[in-house]
Design a protein around this motif. Structure first.
Motif, PDB file in Angstrom:
ATOM      1  N   TYR A  32       0.844  -1.189   0.000  1.00 11.69           N
ATOM      2  CA  TYR A  32       0.000   0.000   0.000  1.00 11.69           C
ATOM      3  C   TYR A  32       0.883   1.243   0.000  1.00 11.69           C
ATOM      4  CZ  TYR A  32      -4.276  -2.612   0.969  1.00 11.69           C
ATOM      5  OH  TYR A  32      -5.355  -3.457   0.863  1.00 11.69           O
TER       6      TYR A  32
ATOM      7  N   GLN B  17       0.829   5.283   1.222  1.00 10.85           N
ATOM      8  CA  GLN B  17       0.102   6.222   2.078  1.00 10.85           C
ATOM      9  C   GLN B  17       0.721   7.607   1.983  1.00 10.85           C
ATOM     10  OE1 GLN B  17      -0.044   5.340   6.312  1.00 10.85           O
ATOM     11  NE2 GLN B  17      -1.994   6.407   6.519  1.00 10.85           N
TER      12      GLN B  17
ATOM     13  N   GLN C  35      -3.389  10.964   4.579  1.00  6.45           N
ATOM     14  CA  GLN C  35      -4.388  10.184   3.840  1.00  6.45           C
ATOM     15  C   GLN C  35      -4.413   8.742   4.341  1.00  6.45           C
ATOM     16  OE1 GLN C  35      -6.285  11.588   1.222  1.00  6.45           O
ATOM     17  NE2 GLN C  35      -5.361  13.474   1.990  1.00  6.45           N
TER      18      GLN C  35
ATOM     19  N   GLU D 280      -3.463   3.520   0.168  1.00  7.72           N
ATOM     20  CA  GLU D 280      -4.029   3.170  -1.141  1.00  7.72           C
ATOM     21  C   GLU D 280      -3.376   1.879  -1.621  1.00  7.72           C
ATOM     22  OE1 GLU D 280      -6.188   6.986  -2.618  1.00  7.72           O
ATOM     23  OE2 GLU D 280      -5.981   5.021  -3.550  1.00  7.72           O
TER      24      GLU D 280
ATOM     25  N   GLY E   2      -3.452  -1.541  -8.738  1.00  2.58           N
ATOM     26  CA  GLY E   2      -3.229  -0.301  -8.017  1.00  2.58           C
ATOM     27  C   GLY E   2      -1.895   0.367  -8.295  1.00  2.58           C
TER      28      GLY E   2
ATOM     29  N   SER F 154      -8.399   5.297  -5.151  1.00  3.74           N
ATOM     30  CA  SER F 154      -9.542   6.094  -4.737  1.00  3.74           C
ATOM     31  C   SER F 154     -10.044   5.589  -3.393  1.00  3.74           C
ATOM     32  CB  SER F 154     -10.656   6.018  -5.757  1.00  3.74           C
ATOM     33  OG  SER F 154     -11.116   4.708  -5.877  1.00  3.74           O
ATOM     34  N   GLN F 155     -10.558   6.484  -2.569  1.00  3.10           N
ATOM     35  CA  GLN F 155     -11.033   6.136  -1.251  1.00  3.10           C
ATOM     36  C   GLN F 155     -12.504   5.780  -1.344  1.00  3.10           C
ATOM     37  OE1 GLN F 155      -8.909   6.309   1.392  1.00  3.10           O
ATOM     38  NE2 GLN F 155      -7.189   7.224   0.350  1.00  3.10           N
TER      39      GLN F 155
ATOM     40  N   THR G  92      -9.997  -1.215   0.797  1.00  8.32           N
ATOM     41  CA  THR G  92     -10.075   0.193   0.442  1.00  8.32           C
ATOM     42  C   THR G  92     -10.287   0.984   1.727  1.00  8.32           C
ATOM     43  OG1 THR G  92     -11.043  -0.354  -1.694  1.00  8.32           O
ATOM     44  CG2 THR G  92     -11.262   1.925  -0.942  1.00  8.32           C
TER      45      THR G  92
ATOM     46  N   GLU H 103     -10.121   7.981   4.902  1.00  4.21           N
ATOM     47  CA  GLU H 103      -9.064   8.945   5.197  1.00  4.21           C
ATOM     48  C   GLU H 103      -8.773   9.061   6.683  1.00  4.21           C
ATOM     49  OE1 GLU H 103      -9.597  11.645   1.186  1.00  4.21           O
ATOM     50  OE2 GLU H 103      -9.519  12.621   3.138  1.00  4.21           O
TER      51      GLU H 103
END
Lengths: 115, 110
Positions: free
Chosen positions: A35, A37, A41, A44, A59, B1-2, B99, B102
């Motif tokens: 992931y 980050q 945030q 992702e 991703g 995308s969140q 997923t 924030e």
């Protein structure tokens, strides 16, 4: 090992330089995830391995990003020709089960700063 | 995308009070998970609730899930200063990725 280990802990790269980030998952864990980050945030998703097979790489933000897990244990995330927007914390996680049916164990991350 | 959105973005309470954080998401899910992240550290898995479950407890944590409203809440009872951290909800809709939202920054004042 007792946890997920990531190295280096911090990496400063000049723009255009290639970097390699290492993840040692918990021994025997089938699933491994990367992931990204950004500051402030949530993480992702980048990519997912089940043993040595990369089952989902949707991703990865560009073809400059490449991940491998050749023997189904240690994984390396490589970023070629780093750009400033690549600056982030890169988190590795592993799980004893396939997929996301159970919680992950995360490493402490590698903080990449591209200058 | 969140996919997930946490509410509130930041929460400040006194030790001993309860803290409630909410999460909303957009698509059907297999499960929803909550994680905690201390500053500069990795995420720690707190609790997982499956789509056919409505409530789950673990110690001082209580999680609810309302799939009709696509929302979840995390309650931390009798909070402690050590609970100060960012809290993230994460949804599993695909089986291969989580997923994350924030996050909610929780500060527990001694």
């Amino acid at each position: 090992g007792a946890g997920v280990s990531q190295s280096p802990r911090y990496k400063v790269a000049k723009r255009g330089q290639d970097v390699a980030l290492r993840c040692d998952p918990i021994s025997g864990h089938v699933s491994l995830f990367w992931y990204q980050q950004a500051l402030g945030q949530g993480p992702e998703f980048l990519t997912y391995f089940q043993n040595e097979a990369q089952l989902d790489k949707s991703g990865l933000p560009s073809d400059r990003f490449f991940a491998e897990r050749p023997e189904g244990s240690v994984s390396t995330l490589k970023i070629q020709r780093t750009q400033q927007e690549d600056s982030a914390v890169y988190l590795c996680a592993s799980s004893a089960s396939a997929g996301t049916a159970y919680g992950y164990t995360f490493g402490s991350g590698t903080r990449l700063t591209v200058v | 995308s969140q996919q997930g959105e946490e509410d509130p973005q930041a929460l400040s309470i006194q030790e001993g009070e309860n803290a409630t954080m909410n999460c909303s998401y957009k698509t059907s899910i297999n499960n929803l998970q909550w994680y905690r992240q201390n500053s500069g550290r990795g995420l720690v898995h707190l609790i997982l609730i499956r789509s056919n479950e409505r409530e789950k407890h673990s110690g001082r944590l209580r999680v609810t899930l309302d799939t009709s409203k696509k929302s979840s809440s995390l309650l931390i009872t009798a909070s402690r200063a050590a609970d100060t951290a960012s809290y993230f909800c994460a949804t599993d809709a695909s089986g291969s990725r989580l997923t994350f939202g924030e996050g909610t920054q929780l500060t527990v004042n001694p």
